[in-house]
Scaffold this active site. Structure first.
Site, PDB file in Angstrom:
ATOM      1  N   ASP A  11       0.764  -1.127   0.669  1.00  0.00           N
ATOM      2  CA  ASP A  11      -0.196   0.322   0.233  1.00  0.00           C
ATOM      3  C   ASP A  11       0.632   1.183  -0.092  1.00  0.00           C
ATOM      4  O   ASP A  11       1.798   1.678   0.658  1.00  0.00           O
ATOM      5  CB  ASP A  11      -1.286   0.209   1.236  1.00  0.00           C
ATOM      6  CG  ASP A  11      -1.619  -0.983   1.289  1.00  0.00           C
ATOM      7  OD1 ASP A  11      -2.211  -1.484   0.083  1.00  0.00           O
ATOM      8  OD2 ASP A  11      -2.587  -1.258   2.476  1.00  0.00           O
ATOM      9  N   GLU A 130     -13.517  -5.124  -1.858  1.00  0.00           N
ATOM     10  CA  GLU A 130     -13.323  -5.370  -0.562  1.00  0.00           C
ATOM     11  C   GLU A 130     -14.856  -5.333   0.321  1.00  0.00           C
ATOM     12  O   GLU A 130     -15.866  -4.534   0.035  1.00  0.00           O
ATOM     13  CB  GLU A 130     -12.722  -3.493   0.029  1.00  0.00           C
ATOM     14  CG  GLU A 130     -11.750  -3.205  -1.356  1.00  0.00           C
ATOM     15  CD  GLU A 130     -11.560  -1.530  -0.933  1.00  0.00           C
ATOM     16  OE1 GLU A 130     -12.642  -0.808  -0.218  1.00  0.00           O
ATOM     17  OE2 GLU A 130     -10.621  -1.353  -0.963  1.00  0.00           O
TER      18      GLU A 130
END
Length: 285
Positions: A11, A130
């Site tokens: 990330d 997600e």
């Protein structure tokens, strides 16, 4: 039989690798290129780069990082975050990525999946889901790092994206992500049963046995890992005095007081693969 793939997830916010819990509370860990090289040398099968602030700026800003990475690292690279058009996909692929992962843009415009898979090939188009579990027991898809509720049930969405031509699904348990509570087996199982394309499980892995459980109880094709690898890599890279070689951005206090949560094993990719092989799980070593 295809080997189980181990895919480190990086990330990225600005120039830095970051990590959060439930995709929030981001802490700076260091330079992504150092971690990418460390994981490549350690046996990563692929690398997954995510621009975590792309939705804020309406664009993906990883082109330079991907270009530099692709020059030195020779495993497939997947890039996610802020990719909204066919031109965005083309630009990311030109930078050196092998695959792109869509989430927000795909939910807002499902036809993009069909057009992208036709133009670039299904194997190039990945869909990230997600997922958050609701009180009714159902899992719903979210966007923007697990912040925006779409009202879309994950299994229905998984089937839809397969029909539209995507070649792979990354299923993220937002509930488990960064916690070390283990992969969400129930969620992973539902997605694997819903589709016939490869599924990558992500969120919550803290030890080799978490991966073993997912493989033995589902038909998962790969696992995407962050915290379980980052703590070990951070320790190794810190010893080489690389952690100070980045711009100060975000919460850097963590770097000066590294305390690995007890639930996470101190491990690396090769050690994980050896442990999985001992459980008769085929990995590329």
């Amino acid at each position: 039989m295809e080997p189980l793939r181990i895919i480190p997830r990086l990330d990225i916010k600005g120039p830095n690798l970051v990590k959060g819990i439930h995709l929030e509370g981001l802490r700076v860990l260091g330079k992504p290129e150092h971690f990418a090289q460390f994981y490549y040398a350690g046996g990563a099968d692929e690398l997954f780069f995510v621009d975590v602030v792309a939705s804020l700026y309406q664009r993906n800003s990883l082109h330079d990082i991907i270009k530099k990475t692709a020059e030195k690292i020779f495993v497939p690279l997947t890039v996610s975050g802020g990719i909204r058009t066919l031109d965005d996909i083309k630009n990311v692929l030109r930078s050196g990525a092998d695959k792109v992962s869509l989430n927000t843009a795909a939910i807002n415009n499902p036809d993009l999946i069909k057009k992208a898979s036709r133009e670039f090939g299904s194997s190039t188009i990945v869909i990230t889901i997600e997922a958050i579990k609701h009180p009714d027991g159902k899992y719903y898809a979210y966007t923007d790092n697990g912040r925006e509720h779409t009202g879309v049930e994950v299994c229905k969405w998984a089937k839809k994206v397969e029909e539209l031509g995507c070649g792979e699904i990354v299923i993220t348990s937002v509930d488990n992500e960064g916690t070390g509570h283990g992969l969400d087996i129930g969620l992973t199982q539902k997605i694997c049963q819903a589709v016939n394309i490869p599924v990558v499980a992500h969120g919550g892995c803290a030890k080799a046995s978490d991966i073993t459980a997912a493989v033995q109880q589902t038909k998962v094709n790969a696992v995407s890992l962050a915290s379980i690898l980052h703590y070990n890599a951070l320790e190794k890279l810190s010893a080489g005095n690389t952690r100070n070689e980045f711009k100060q951005e975000g919460n850097t206090v963590f770097l000066n007081n590294i305390k690995k949560p007890k639930q996470f094993e101190t491990t690396d990719i090769n050690t994980l693969k050896q442990a999985l092989s001992e459980q008769d799980i085929y990995c590329r070593i």
